[in-house]
Design a protein around this motif. Sequence first.
Motif, PDB file in Angstrom:
ATOM      1  N   SER A   1      85.480   6.045 -28.892  1.00 35.99           N
ATOM      2  CA  SER A   1      84.176   6.723 -28.859  1.00 35.99           C
ATOM      3  C   SER A   1      83.474   6.702 -30.210  1.00 35.99           C
ATOM      4  O   SER A   1      82.685   7.585 -30.523  1.00 35.99           O
ATOM      5  CB  SER A   1      84.309   8.160 -28.352  1.00 35.99           C
ATOM      6  OG  SER A   1      84.781   8.128 -27.026  1.00 35.99           O
ATOM      7  N   ASN A   2      83.743   5.679 -30.980  1.00 40.07           N
ATOM      8  CA  ASN A   2      83.110   5.541 -32.286  1.00 40.07           C
ATOM      9  C   ASN A   2      81.894   4.622 -32.291  1.00 40.07           C
ATOM     10  O   ASN A   2      80.996   4.809 -33.094  1.00 40.07           O
ATOM     11  CB  ASN A   2      84.115   4.975 -33.300  1.00 40.07           C
ATOM     12  CG  ASN A   2      84.964   6.055 -33.911  1.00 40.07           C
ATOM     13  OD1 ASN A   2      84.533   6.764 -34.815  1.00 40.07           O
ATOM     14  ND2 ASN A   2      86.161   6.222 -33.411  1.00 40.07           N
ATOM     15  N   CYS A   3      81.878   3.583 -31.437  1.00 43.31           N
ATOM     16  CA  CYS A   3      80.947   2.475 -31.679  1.00 43.31           C
ATOM     17  C   CYS A   3      79.557   2.692 -31.101  1.00 43.31           C
ATOM     18  O   CYS A   3      78.597   2.078 -31.559  1.00 43.31           O
ATOM     19  CB  CYS A   3      81.528   1.174 -31.157  1.00 43.31           C
ATOM     20  SG  CYS A   3      81.411   0.989 -29.364  1.00 43.31           S
ATOM     21  N   GLY A   4      79.436   3.489 -30.051  1.00 43.23           N
ATOM     22  CA  GLY A   4      78.110   3.765 -29.494  1.00 43.23           C
ATOM     23  C   GLY A   4      77.559   2.687 -28.571  1.00 43.23           C
ATOM     24  O   GLY A   4      76.461   2.842 -28.023  1.00 43.23           O
ATOM     25  N   ALA A   5      78.290   1.588 -28.350  1.00 44.46           N
ATOM     26  CA  ALA A   5      77.779   0.497 -27.505  1.00 44.46           C
ATOM     27  C   ALA A   5      77.497   0.971 -26.081  1.00 44.46           C
ATOM     28  O   ALA A   5      76.641   0.429 -25.391  1.00 44.46           O
ATOM     29  CB  ALA A   5      78.775  -0.663 -27.485  1.00 44.46           C
ATOM     30  N   CYS A   6      78.217   2.016 -25.658  1.00 50.07           N
ATOM     31  CA  CYS A   6      78.131   2.489 -24.276  1.00 50.07           C
ATOM     32  C   CYS A   6      77.076   3.585 -24.096  1.00 50.07           C
ATOM     33  O   CYS A   6      77.047   4.240 -23.056  1.00 50.07           O
ATOM     34  CB  CYS A   6      79.490   3.058 -23.878  1.00 50.07           C
ATOM     35  SG  CYS A   6      79.887   4.508 -24.890  1.00 50.07           S
TER      36      CYS A   6
ATOM     37  N   CYS B   1      81.507   6.293 -22.466  1.00 53.78           N
ATOM     38  CA  CYS B   1      82.968   6.142 -22.430  1.00 53.78           C
ATOM     39  C   CYS B   1      83.648   7.477 -22.652  1.00 53.78           C
ATOM     40  O   CYS B   1      84.861   7.576 -22.543  1.00 53.78           O
ATOM     41  CB  CYS B   1      83.441   5.156 -23.496  1.00 53.78           C
ATOM     42  SG  CYS B   1      83.298   5.805 -25.183  1.00 53.78           S
TER      43      CYS B   1
ATOM     44  N   VAL C   1      81.274  -1.651 -23.187  1.00 54.26           N
ATOM     45  CA  VAL C   1      82.314  -0.899 -23.887  1.00 54.26           C
ATOM     46  C   VAL C   1      82.686  -1.678 -25.140  1.00 54.26           C
ATOM     47  O   VAL C   1      83.020  -2.856 -25.050  1.00 54.26           O
ATOM     48  CB  VAL C   1      83.571  -0.740 -23.002  1.00 54.26           C
ATOM     49  CG1 VAL C   1      84.673  -0.020 -23.774  1.00 54.26           C
ATOM     50  CG2 VAL C   1      83.236   0.028 -21.733  1.00 54.26           C
ATOM     51  N   GLY C   2      82.625  -1.024 -26.294  1.00 54.20           N
ATOM     52  CA  GLY C   2      82.906  -1.730 -27.531  1.00 54.20           C
ATOM     53  C   GLY C   2      84.127  -1.222 -28.262  1.00 54.20           C
ATOM     54  O   GLY C   2      84.573  -1.828 -29.226  1.00 54.20           O
ATOM     55  N   CYS C   3      84.663  -0.067 -27.866  1.00 53.25           N
ATOM     56  CA  CYS C   3      85.803   0.476 -28.591  1.00 53.25           C
ATOM     57  C   CYS C   3      86.621   1.349 -27.664  1.00 53.25           C
ATOM     58  O   CYS C   3      86.262   1.551 -26.514  1.00 53.25           O
ATOM     59  CB  CYS C   3      85.330   1.297 -29.798  1.00 53.25           C
ATOM     60  SG  CYS C   3      84.571   2.877 -29.352  1.00 53.25           S
TER      61      CYS C   3
ATOM     62  N   LYS D   1      77.746   9.129 -25.178  1.00 54.66           N
ATOM     63  CA  LYS D   1      78.607   7.954 -25.130  1.00 54.66           C
ATOM     64  C   LYS D   1      79.292   7.952 -23.765  1.00 54.66           C
ATOM     65  O   LYS D   1      80.123   8.815 -23.487  1.00 54.66           O
ATOM     66  CB  LYS D   1      79.605   8.009 -26.295  1.00 54.66           C
ATOM     67  CG  LYS D   1      78.884   7.842 -27.641  1.00 54.66           C
ATOM     68  CD  LYS D   1      79.793   7.898 -28.840  1.00 54.66           C
ATOM     69  CE  LYS D   1      79.009   7.462 -30.091  1.00 54.66           C
ATOM     70  NZ  LYS D   1      79.806   7.562 -31.329  1.00 54.66           N
TER      71      LYS D   1
HETATM   72  S1  FES Z   1      82.610   2.206 -26.074  1.00 54.71           S
HETATM   73 FE1  FES Z   1      82.589   2.620 -28.198  1.00 54.71          FE
HETATM   74  S2  FES Z   1      81.644   4.579 -28.176  1.00 54.71           S
HETATM   75 FE2  FES Z   1      81.808   4.186 -26.090  1.00 54.71          FE
END
Ligand code: FES
Lengths: 173, 284
Positions: free
Chosen positions: A43-48, A60, A38-40, A58
């Motif tokens: 729901s912007n960062c796409g890490a998930c 998250c 989880v990066g944010c 995504k």
């Molecule tokens: S944690 Fe950043 S988009 Fe899902």
Amino acid sequence: MTRISVTVDGVDYSDEVEPRTLLVHYLREQLGKTGTVVGCDTSNCGACTVHLDGRSVKSCNVLAVQADGHDVTTIEGLAKDGELHPMQQAFHDCHALQCGYCTPGMIMQAIDVLNDTPDPSEEQIRVGLEGNLCRCTGYHNIVKAVQQAAGAGATTGSSAGTTSGSTLGGEPV
Amino acid sequence: MIPASFDYVAPTSVADALAALAEAGDDAKVLAGGQSLLPILRMRLNAPEKVIDLGRIEELKGVSEDGDHVVIGAMTTYADVLASDLVRQHAGLLTDAIAEVADPQIRHRGTVGGALVHADPAGDVGAPALALETEFVITGSGGERTVAAADFFQDLFETAVGEGELLTAIRVPKHTGWGHRYEKFVRVSHQWSIVAVAATVRVDGGTIAEARIGLTNMGSTPLRATAVEQALVGKAATDEAVREACAAAAEGTNPPSDLNGDSDYRRHLATVLARRAVLAAAGA
Ligand code: FES
Ligand SMILES: Cc1cc2nc3c(=O)[nH]c(=O)nc-3n(C[C@H](O)[C@H](O)[C@H](O)COP(=O)(O)OP(=O)(O)OC[C@H]3O[C@@H](n4cnc5c(N)ncnc54)[C@H](O)[C@@H]3O)c2cc1C
Ligand code: FES
């Protein structure tokens, strides 16, 4: 609590979850699949990013209950018999990561880009990755890695190669 | 962040969804693709007691043809609309605009119905839907009614969909052969529109015969630039003529001022983007 049945990285699971549980938390906390991060909070960062029935999402921003009856592939389901997936190998070869935090999501989305456009232009790669943020690399080597993987024919293979109902065409590479 | 606790149901028919809605009253929230609702629940801006997931209702998904209309089920994802030849061929403006929504992951989940009912004035689906004079099919316990686009968007985040009702489909009049372009202005990739202009035109022998222009984020709802539409009729599709007509693009609008730009700047942007969109739509 609600009971869900989900295939994750080729393994069938059946679990009780609270309806409010996010898919990413189910993967990390209930299944121990901490490869997806989880990066944010927006729901912007796409890490998930994971694949749900072969399409990137995504995790998250999906409830675990919404995945009931469906097929999930995470970064942990890509390598086969100790061999990295060609996209993972390409990220390694091209030095497409520094801290590595964005990498699981970046790789899952990069595979999705190649599923849609097996031979993408540089612009198609950049636009295809627009929902994935990287604070380290400046994206340059990530684009190179996707180009290398495309050259290696890494257009499919997000599915864990089981009999699960992935909509992806083709055989895992 | 994690949403507050809620009960969850996933009906498999519109009838069952309506029954669940009626039973739960205003304690319930409908879940479509979740790409706006889940962030809202996670930030605890809303805490419904019950969430009714439309994701398992097959009758709400897909694109079909009905005479002069293309019919898009409310639960059709952005990605499925983008892949639809019917939409591309007869309502290409919608394809253009949806290609600009968010990112691929969000387009795999987000739905046309969810976007339209959410009715964010910066959302990219409202203006093209309005410009194409889309009809909205709304279903409640009393049956089905159809609402014109001009009456659908009522205010900020407010539409004609009432309590206990669902948007079930949109009916887009075919604009076969019309040129189209969605011009979205953002500072960085993957941003909501600061301003965007949706233009579709029918060109006849180098002259604009008909034009429909929708504006994104120029007020509390999507808007039509009717002054520009009228000024374009009969004009040659040249830079000079289109520039002149598009000078009226901000007429009657009330754009917001925020960190991305003040309202005067948005008014200016609207004229520039309208010119670009119309010229591109006209193939000039
Ligand atoms: S944690 Fe950043 S988009 Fe899902
Ligand atoms: C990071 C990010 C970036 C984004 N960028 C953009 C962008 O650039 N442009 C853009 O346009 N959008 C953008 N969005 C929003 C996105 O388009 C949403 O998917 C869309 O607004 C909502 O559609 P949904 O299907 O996900 O609906 P949901 O989030 O599930 O629902 C939205 C609302 O509509 C109601 N609802 C849904 N369906 C129905 C129905 N059939 N009948 C009655 N009520 C219903 C729900 O109760 C809820 O209130 C972005 C979202 C995120 C997270
Ligand atoms: S490598 Fe650090 S965020 Fe991408």
